[in-house]
Design an enzyme around this catalytic site. Sequence first.
Site, PDB file in Angstrom:
ATOM      1  N   ASN A 116      21.683 -12.352  17.163  1.00  0.00           N
ATOM      2  CA  ASN A 116      20.751 -11.291  17.543  1.00  0.00           C
ATOM      3  C   ASN A 116      19.643 -11.167  16.534  1.00  0.00           C
ATOM      4  O   ASN A 116      19.834 -11.364  15.338  1.00  0.00           O
ATOM      5  CB  ASN A 116      21.492  -9.958  17.730  1.00  0.00           C
ATOM      6  CG  ASN A 116      21.489  -9.095  16.477  1.00  0.00           C
ATOM      7  OD1 ASN A 116      20.525  -8.370  16.192  1.00  0.00           O
ATOM      8  ND2 ASN A 116      22.561  -9.188  15.691  1.00  0.00           N
ATOM      9  N   PHE A 120      16.213  -3.614  14.732  1.00  0.00           N
ATOM     10  CA  PHE A 120      16.319  -2.144  14.663  1.00  0.00           C
ATOM     11  C   PHE A 120      15.502  -1.445  15.754  1.00  0.00           C
ATOM     12  O   PHE A 120      14.734  -0.514  15.485  1.00  0.00           O
ATOM     13  CB  PHE A 120      15.861  -1.586  13.301  1.00  0.00           C
ATOM     14  CG  PHE A 120      16.727  -1.928  12.132  1.00  0.00           C
ATOM     15  CD1 PHE A 120      18.000  -2.446  12.289  1.00  0.00           C
ATOM     16  CD2 PHE A 120      16.274  -1.692  10.832  1.00  0.00           C
ATOM     17  CE1 PHE A 120      18.802  -2.748  11.183  1.00  0.00           C
ATOM     18  CE2 PHE A 120      17.072  -1.987   9.724  1.00  0.00           C
ATOM     19  CZ  PHE A 120      18.324  -2.524   9.895  1.00  0.00           C
ATOM     20  N   SER A 185      20.762  -6.184   7.260  1.00  0.00           N
ATOM     21  CA  SER A 185      20.331  -6.827   8.497  1.00  0.00           C
ATOM     22  C   SER A 185      19.354  -7.941   8.162  1.00  0.00           C
ATOM     23  O   SER A 185      18.417  -7.737   7.390  1.00  0.00           O
ATOM     24  CB  SER A 185      19.653  -5.816   9.418  1.00  0.00           C
ATOM     25  OG  SER A 185      19.012  -6.532  10.455  1.00  0.00           O
ATOM     26  N   ASN A 187      17.214  -9.064  10.175  1.00  0.00           N
ATOM     27  CA  ASN A 187      16.103  -9.006  11.119  1.00  0.00           C
ATOM     28  C   ASN A 187      14.981  -8.058  10.732  1.00  0.00           C
ATOM     29  O   ASN A 187      14.066  -7.836  11.500  1.00  0.00           O
ATOM     30  CB  ASN A 187      16.644  -8.646  12.509  1.00  0.00           C
ATOM     31  CG  ASN A 187      17.691  -9.639  12.963  1.00  0.00           C
ATOM     32  OD1 ASN A 187      17.469 -10.846  12.850  1.00  0.00           O
ATOM     33  ND2 ASN A 187      18.827  -9.150  13.418  1.00  0.00           N
ATOM     34  N   THR A 188      15.075  -7.470   9.548  1.00  0.00           N
ATOM     35  CA  THR A 188      13.974  -6.665   9.015  1.00  0.00           C
ATOM     36  C   THR A 188      13.566  -7.344   7.721  1.00  0.00           C
ATOM     37  O   THR A 188      14.373  -7.451   6.791  1.00  0.00           O
ATOM     38  CB  THR A 188      14.431  -5.217   8.775  1.00  0.00           C
ATOM     39  OG1 THR A 188      14.745  -4.625  10.037  1.00  0.00           O
ATOM     40  CG2 THR A 188      13.349  -4.383   8.100  1.00  0.00           C
ATOM     41  N   LYS A 228      26.370  -1.027   3.380  1.00  0.00           N
ATOM     42  CA  LYS A 228      26.781  -2.182   4.195  1.00  0.00           C
ATOM     43  C   LYS A 228      26.108  -3.447   3.683  1.00  0.00           C
ATOM     44  O   LYS A 228      24.878  -3.499   3.572  1.00  0.00           O
ATOM     45  CB  LYS A 228      26.411  -1.941   5.665  1.00  0.00           C
ATOM     46  CG  LYS A 228      26.840  -3.085   6.574  1.00  0.00           C
ATOM     47  CD  LYS A 228      26.815  -2.662   8.026  1.00  0.00           C
ATOM     48  CE  LYS A 228      27.190  -3.792   8.952  1.00  0.00           C
ATOM     49  NZ  LYS A 228      27.236  -3.371  10.351  1.00  0.00           N
ATOM     50  N   ASN A 257      27.843  -7.537   7.462  1.00  0.00           N
ATOM     51  CA  ASN A 257      26.874  -7.646   8.554  1.00  0.00           C
ATOM     52  C   ASN A 257      26.931  -9.083   9.124  1.00  0.00           C
ATOM     53  O   ASN A 257      27.842  -9.832   8.817  1.00  0.00           O
ATOM     54  CB  ASN A 257      25.477  -7.305   8.002  1.00  0.00           C
ATOM     55  CG  ASN A 257      24.619  -6.623   9.040  1.00  0.00           C
ATOM     56  OD1 ASN A 257      24.529  -7.098  10.169  1.00  0.00           O
ATOM     57  ND2 ASN A 257      23.996  -5.514   8.685  1.00  0.00           N
TER      58      ASN A 257
HETATM   59  C1  FMN Z   1      23.565  -7.311  18.862  1.00  0.00           C
HETATM   60  C2  FMN Z   1      23.962  -6.815  17.515  1.00  0.00           C
HETATM   61  C3  FMN Z   1      23.228  -5.801  16.921  1.00  0.00           C
HETATM   62  C4  FMN Z   1      23.583  -5.323  15.651  1.00  0.00           C
HETATM   63  N1  FMN Z   1      22.872  -4.292  15.109  1.00  0.00           N
HETATM   64  C5  FMN Z   1      23.248  -3.785  13.918  1.00  0.00           C
HETATM   65  C6  FMN Z   1      22.579  -2.675  13.364  1.00  0.00           C
HETATM   66  O1  FMN Z   1      21.657  -2.105  13.958  1.00  0.00           O
HETATM   67  N2  FMN Z   1      22.984  -2.227  12.155  1.00  0.00           N
HETATM   68  C7  FMN Z   1      24.030  -2.796  11.466  1.00  0.00           C
HETATM   69  O2  FMN Z   1      24.365  -2.334  10.368  1.00  0.00           O
HETATM   70  N3  FMN Z   1      24.698  -3.847  11.982  1.00  0.00           N
HETATM   71  C8  FMN Z   1      24.335  -4.342  13.183  1.00  0.00           C
HETATM   72  N4  FMN Z   1      25.024  -5.399  13.710  1.00  0.00           N
HETATM   73  C9  FMN Z   1      26.113  -6.021  12.924  1.00  0.00           C
HETATM   74  C10 FMN Z   1      27.497  -5.502  13.333  1.00  0.00           C
HETATM   75  O3  FMN Z   1      27.600  -4.131  13.083  1.00  0.00           O
HETATM   76  C11 FMN Z   1      28.602  -6.243  12.546  1.00  0.00           C
HETATM   77  O4  FMN Z   1      28.489  -5.927  11.174  1.00  0.00           O
HETATM   78  C12 FMN Z   1      28.515  -7.752  12.705  1.00  0.00           C
HETATM   79  O5  FMN Z   1      28.136  -8.110  13.999  1.00  0.00           O
HETATM   80  C13 FMN Z   1      29.845  -8.443  12.382  1.00  0.00           C
HETATM   81  O6  FMN Z   1      30.882  -7.973  13.211  1.00  0.00           O
HETATM   82  P1  FMN Z   1      31.317  -8.719  14.578  1.00  0.00           P
HETATM   83  O7  FMN Z   1      31.553 -10.173  14.241  1.00  0.00           O
HETATM   84  O8  FMN Z   1      32.541  -7.991  15.024  1.00  0.00           O
HETATM   85  O9  FMN Z   1      30.208  -8.558  15.545  1.00  0.00           O
HETATM   86  C14 FMN Z   1      24.689  -5.888  14.962  1.00  0.00           C
HETATM   87  C15 FMN Z   1      25.421  -6.913  15.571  1.00  0.00           C
HETATM   88  C16 FMN Z   1      25.079  -7.373  16.833  1.00  0.00           C
HETATM   89  C17 FMN Z   1      25.898  -8.474  17.460  1.00  0.00           C
END
Ligand code: FMN
Length: 346
Positions: A116, A120, A185, A187-188, A228, A257
């Site tokens: 992804n 934000f 993140s 992406n920022t 985080k 993350n």
């Molecule tokens: C589509 C998507 C959007 C995410 N957006 C955020 C976010 O806005 N803020 C954040 O701290 N983590 C974000 N994450 C990270 C997740 O909270 C998590 O830390 C990460 O995906 C690892 O866990 P997972 O393997 O269970 O997905 C995002 C993950 C995905 C897949």
Amino acid sequence: MPDLYPLARKFLFSLDAERAHYLTLDGMSLAHRLGTLSALTGCSPASSEKSVKVMGLDFPNRVGLAAGLDKGGTAVNALGAVGFGHVEIGTVTPRPQPGNDKPRLFRLIEHEAIINRMGFNNPGTDGMLENLKSSTTTGKPFHGVLGINIGKNFDTPNEQANDDYLKAFSAVYGAADYVTANLSSPNTKGLRDLQSAQTCESLIQTLQERRKELIDQHEGKYVPLVIKIAPDLDKEAIESLAEVFSRTEIDGVITTNTTISREAVAGHRLADEAGGLSGAPLTTASTEVVATLRAAMDAGVPIIAAGGIMTAADGQAKLDAGAELVQIYTGLVYRGPQLVADLAKL
Ligand SMILES: Cc1cc2nc3c(=O)[nH]c(=O)nc-3n(C[C@H](O)[C@H](O)[C@H](O)COP(=O)(O)O)c2cc1C
């Protein structure tokens, strides 16, 4: 009751990933309001049999929803109804922002992974607080722990990042059980630079100072502050951060993350899409960060583990590595609400 998720997943995976995302959230909220969500998912809200106290808060079980799925706080009660002990909404920034151009969400089905680069997209703290009012008053209320994850706006330079975190922290303080400062993140632009030990320490101290005033303004309410971090930090960087986390007595750390590494999905047709990779390819790397951090950090600072938890065994591995709580995002997309029920038993 048969698990209906494989059927639902077949339909959802036939749609564009972002469309499927909103359809699911809206559908869950509607089903929750109509009182049919439990019947459809076979899940029920967390009971308190497995409750655990972490950061001074009572978590009904060890499994939470990771940030990013409900960025705007529109579906908290519905998410609670599938059994999460805690739900982390956000990332929310002080001002609303649209996020990156679409497409920005990709499924790598063969790897049970997601890339992804949402960037934000969120309604800003005011919009989120408005949503929260209505989403938490419709249907049965959520009795678990509500985390609010905060970040900086994409156009705020890093030199002024602390101001954005201060604004967001102050805005959401009254509504949150804990607040997570997201420094990880991909992406920022430049956000992950805030993870350097010195910058991170300055941010923590700034927020902790502000918290003293906020406690007074909120009738003595103490809101734990959580940081985080990314999985792409080397051992030395994790150890430097561990020292900062111990010294500042931060309330908790979320590891991890998404990753910018593509090693585990090399050769996949979507591997070169920019953004953060999550899901099964992240499982081991993320558990290693938990273990490294646990070994280096004061034992009193709890770890909340996220990253590739696709089964109850993956969740157990995170707890064995030293985490107190776990969070899922991608596992929910691939495995459905049954995974929440399985992890709630840990
Ligand atoms: C589509 C998507 C959007 C995410 N957006 C955020 C976010 O806005 N803020 C954040 O701290 N983590 C974000 N994450 C990270 C997740 O909270 C998590 O830390 C990460 O995906 C690892 O866990 P997972 O393997 O269970 O997905 C995002 C993950 C995905 C897949």
